[in-house]
Design a protein around this motif. Structure first.
Motif, PDB file in Angstrom:
ATOM      1  N   MET A 138      -2.126  -2.153 -11.081  1.00 47.78           N
ATOM      2  CA  MET A 138      -2.948  -1.613  -9.990  1.00 47.78           C
ATOM      3  C   MET A 138      -4.206  -0.928 -10.519  1.00 47.78           C
ATOM      4  SD  MET A 138      -1.467  -2.330  -7.066  1.00 47.78           S
ATOM      5  CE  MET A 138      -2.237  -1.205  -5.927  1.00 47.78           C
ATOM      6  N   GLY A 139      -4.379  -0.923 -11.846  1.00 44.83           N
ATOM      7  CA  GLY A 139      -5.593  -0.370 -12.443  1.00 44.83           C
ATOM      8  C   GLY A 139      -5.529   1.103 -12.817  1.00 44.83           C
ATOM      9  N   TYR A 140      -4.339   1.686 -12.814  1.00 44.96           N
ATOM     10  CA  TYR A 140      -4.208   3.086 -13.229  1.00 44.96           C
ATOM     11  C   TYR A 140      -4.271   3.171 -14.750  1.00 44.96           C
ATOM     12  CZ  TYR A 140      -3.103   4.831  -8.601  1.00 44.96           C
ATOM     13  OH  TYR A 140      -3.187   5.207  -7.294  1.00 44.96           O
ATOM     14  N   GLU A 193      -6.655   9.637 -11.317  1.00 45.49           N
ATOM     15  CA  GLU A 193      -6.989   8.354 -10.685  1.00 45.49           C
ATOM     16  C   GLU A 193      -6.454   8.294  -9.262  1.00 45.49           C
ATOM     17  OE1 GLU A 193      -8.450   4.532  -9.890  1.00 45.49           O
ATOM     18  OE2 GLU A 193      -9.042   6.002 -11.414  1.00 45.49           O
ATOM     19  N   LEU A 194      -5.258   8.815  -9.043  1.00 46.00           N
ATOM     20  CA  LEU A 194      -4.705   8.872  -7.690  1.00 46.00           C
ATOM     21  C   LEU A 194      -5.630   9.694  -6.792  1.00 46.00           C
ATOM     22  CD1 LEU A 194      -2.363   8.332  -5.673  1.00 46.00           C
ATOM     23  CD2 LEU A 194      -1.340  10.477  -6.515  1.00 46.00           C
ATOM     24  N   GLN A 195      -6.057  10.838  -7.273  1.00 44.60           N
ATOM     25  CA  GLN A 195      -6.984  11.679  -6.501  1.00 44.60           C
ATOM     26  C   GLN A 195      -8.272  10.909  -6.201  1.00 44.60           C
ATOM     27  OE1 GLN A 195      -8.916  14.938  -8.556  1.00 44.60           O
ATOM     28  NE2 GLN A 195      -8.807  16.204  -6.704  1.00 44.60           N
ATOM     29  N   HIS A 196      -8.805  10.240  -7.188  1.00 43.88           N
ATOM     30  CA  HIS A 196     -10.026   9.448  -7.007  1.00 43.88           C
ATOM     31  C   HIS A 196      -9.842   8.391  -5.918  1.00 43.88           C
ATOM     32  CE1 HIS A 196     -13.624   7.143  -7.961  1.00 43.88           C
ATOM     33  NE2 HIS A 196     -12.854   6.077  -8.051  1.00 43.88           N
ATOM     34  N   GLY A 209     -10.579   7.143   1.434  1.00 41.94           N
ATOM     35  CA  GLY A 209     -10.524   8.010   2.600  1.00 41.94           C
ATOM     36  C   GLY A 209      -9.201   7.987   3.338  1.00 41.94           C
ATOM     37  N   SER A 210      -8.199   7.416   2.720  1.00 41.53           N
ATOM     38  CA  SER A 210      -6.852   7.411   3.309  1.00 41.53           C
ATOM     39  C   SER A 210      -5.842   7.346   2.160  1.00 41.53           C
ATOM     40  CB  SER A 210      -6.680   6.233   4.272  1.00 41.53           C
ATOM     41  OG  SER A 210      -6.759   5.008   3.586  1.00 41.53           O
ATOM     42  N   VAL A 211      -4.598   7.128   2.514  1.00 46.03           N
ATOM     43  CA  VAL A 211      -3.532   7.133   1.516  1.00 46.03           C
ATOM     44  C   VAL A 211      -3.436   5.763   0.836  1.00 46.03           C
ATOM     45  CG1 VAL A 211      -1.052   7.476   1.171  1.00 46.03           C
ATOM     46  CG2 VAL A 211      -2.265   8.829   2.894  1.00 46.03           C
ATOM     47  N   PRO A 212      -3.565   5.720  -0.495  1.00 48.65           N
ATOM     48  CA  PRO A 212      -3.369   4.443  -1.185  1.00 48.65           C
ATOM     49  C   PRO A 212      -1.907   4.019  -1.078  1.00 48.65           C
ATOM     50  CG  PRO A 212      -3.983   6.207  -2.739  1.00 48.65           C
ATOM     51  CD  PRO A 212      -3.913   6.808  -1.390  1.00 48.65           C
ATOM     52  N   HIS A 213      -1.678   2.752  -0.840  1.00 49.16           N
ATOM     53  CA  HIS A 213      -0.322   2.265  -0.601  1.00 49.16           C
ATOM     54  C   HIS A 213       0.628   2.495  -1.779  1.00 49.16           C
ATOM     55  CE1 HIS A 213      -1.573   0.752   3.169  1.00 49.16           C
ATOM     56  NE2 HIS A 213      -2.284  -0.256   2.692  1.00 49.16           N
ATOM     57  N   GLU A 214       0.105   2.559  -2.967  1.00 52.77           N
ATOM     58  CA  GLU A 214       0.964   2.759  -4.133  1.00 52.77           C
ATOM     59  C   GLU A 214       1.471   4.202  -4.252  1.00 52.77           C
ATOM     60  OE1 GLU A 214      -3.309   3.213  -5.602  1.00 52.77           O
ATOM     61  OE2 GLU A 214      -2.256   1.856  -4.243  1.00 52.77           O
ATOM     62  N   ILE A 215       1.120   5.061  -3.319  1.00 57.19           N
ATOM     63  CA  ILE A 215       1.570   6.455  -3.345  1.00 57.19           C
ATOM     64  C   ILE A 215       3.098   6.531  -3.415  1.00 57.19           C
ATOM     65  CG2 ILE A 215       1.614   6.743  -0.823  1.00 57.19           C
ATOM     66  CD1 ILE A 215       0.619   9.434  -3.397  1.00 57.19           C
ATOM     67  N   LYS A 275       6.408  -2.184  -3.321  1.00 56.26           N
ATOM     68  CA  LYS A 275       5.842  -3.536  -3.433  1.00 56.26           C
ATOM     69  C   LYS A 275       5.969  -4.290  -2.114  1.00 56.26           C
ATOM     70  CE  LYS A 275       6.476  -4.380  -8.368  1.00 56.26           C
ATOM     71  NZ  LYS A 275       7.192  -5.203  -9.376  1.00 56.26           N
ATOM     72  N   GLY A 276       7.118  -4.160  -1.459  1.00 49.78           N
ATOM     73  CA  GLY A 276       7.329  -4.831  -0.173  1.00 49.78           C
ATOM     74  C   GLY A 276       6.342  -4.366   0.878  1.00 49.78           C
ATOM     75  N   PHE A 277       6.064  -3.068   0.908  1.00 56.36           N
ATOM     76  CA  PHE A 277       5.098  -2.527   1.863  1.00 56.36           C
ATOM     77  C   PHE A 277       3.721  -3.137   1.627  1.00 56.36           C
ATOM     78  CE2 PHE A 277       1.938   0.477   3.341  1.00 56.36           C
ATOM     79  CZ  PHE A 277       2.411   0.816   4.604  1.00 56.36           C
ATOM     80  N   ILE A 278       3.310  -3.183   0.378  1.00 59.53           N
ATOM     81  CA  ILE A 278       1.986  -3.730   0.047  1.00 59.53           C
ATOM     82  C   ILE A 278       1.926  -5.219   0.353  1.00 59.53           C
ATOM     83  CG2 ILE A 278       0.412  -4.205  -1.874  1.00 59.53           C
ATOM     84  CD1 ILE A 278       1.364  -1.490  -3.082  1.00 59.53           C
TER      85      ILE A 278
END
Length: 186
Positions: A89-91, A103-106, A112-118, A130-133
């Motif tokens: 995912m590029g972390y 990176e999560l904060q960035h 402007g919203s919650v990244p799905h990998e949270i 993974k299923g959600f994404i």
């Protein structure tokens, strides 16, 4: 509701060391006041391994705060599948936990919203994240505090464990147990 009670209600499983992290929204008179409160929480709980990081500014002097048990989060993220997933995912996984959290904060600020990998950070099973994404939040088997795509029994059991911890911690807190003591009683 006091700030301490808010933290217990939303982050007790993290305080108790059974969940790597939580998100909580603090409402303050100003962003500066929110940052000062985060600083107070860090001074109180860093010695117990619990850290607070402002992850995003919201409207009306509200801030989204990432509360994490540093050693549990590190252990969780650096498991093989979670590590590979965040790397894909590029972390910046090779730079350590602090770089990953930055990176999560960035990403919160950038999209402007919650990244799905949270979900990886919050201790949700990787199959559910993974299923959600992959399914854009649709086609899930069932839901608890998150949408379940993998092993239903495992995920529901984990969710129940988090909920039971929150109930126990809230009861202890209402009977006079402090945030620091909740961390020590895990």
């Amino acid at each position: 509701m006091s700030y301490d009670e808010l933290i217990v209600r939303h982050c007790s499983a993290t305080l108790a060391g059974i969940k790597p992290s939580n998100l909580v929204t603090l409402t303050c008179g100003s962003f500066e006041e929110a940052d000062a409160k985060i600083c107070v929480f860090n001074q109180l709980l860093n010695c117990e391994g619990v850290y607070f990081k402002r992850i995003n500014f919201l409207r009306n002097s509200r801030v989204l705060v990432f509360v994490y048990n540093k050693s549990n989060l590190k252990d969780h993220i650096f498991q093989n599948e979670e590590y590979r997933f965040l790397d894909e995912m590029g972390y910046p996984v090779s730079f350590g936990l602090d770089a990953i959290i930055d990176e999560l904060q960035h990403r919160f600020l950038e999209i402007g919203s919650v990244p799905h990998e949270i979900g990886v950070f919050l201790g949700y099973p990787i199959s559910d994240v993974k299923g959600f994404i992959e399914n854009n939040g649709c086609n899930f088997k069932c839901a608890c505090r998150w949408k379940i795509y993998g092993d239903e029994q495992y995920s529901l059991g984990l969710c129940q464990k988090y909920c039971e911890c929150e109930k126990k911690c809230l009861a202890k807190f209402k009977n006079g147990t402090s945030l620091r003591q909740l961390c020590r009683q895990a």
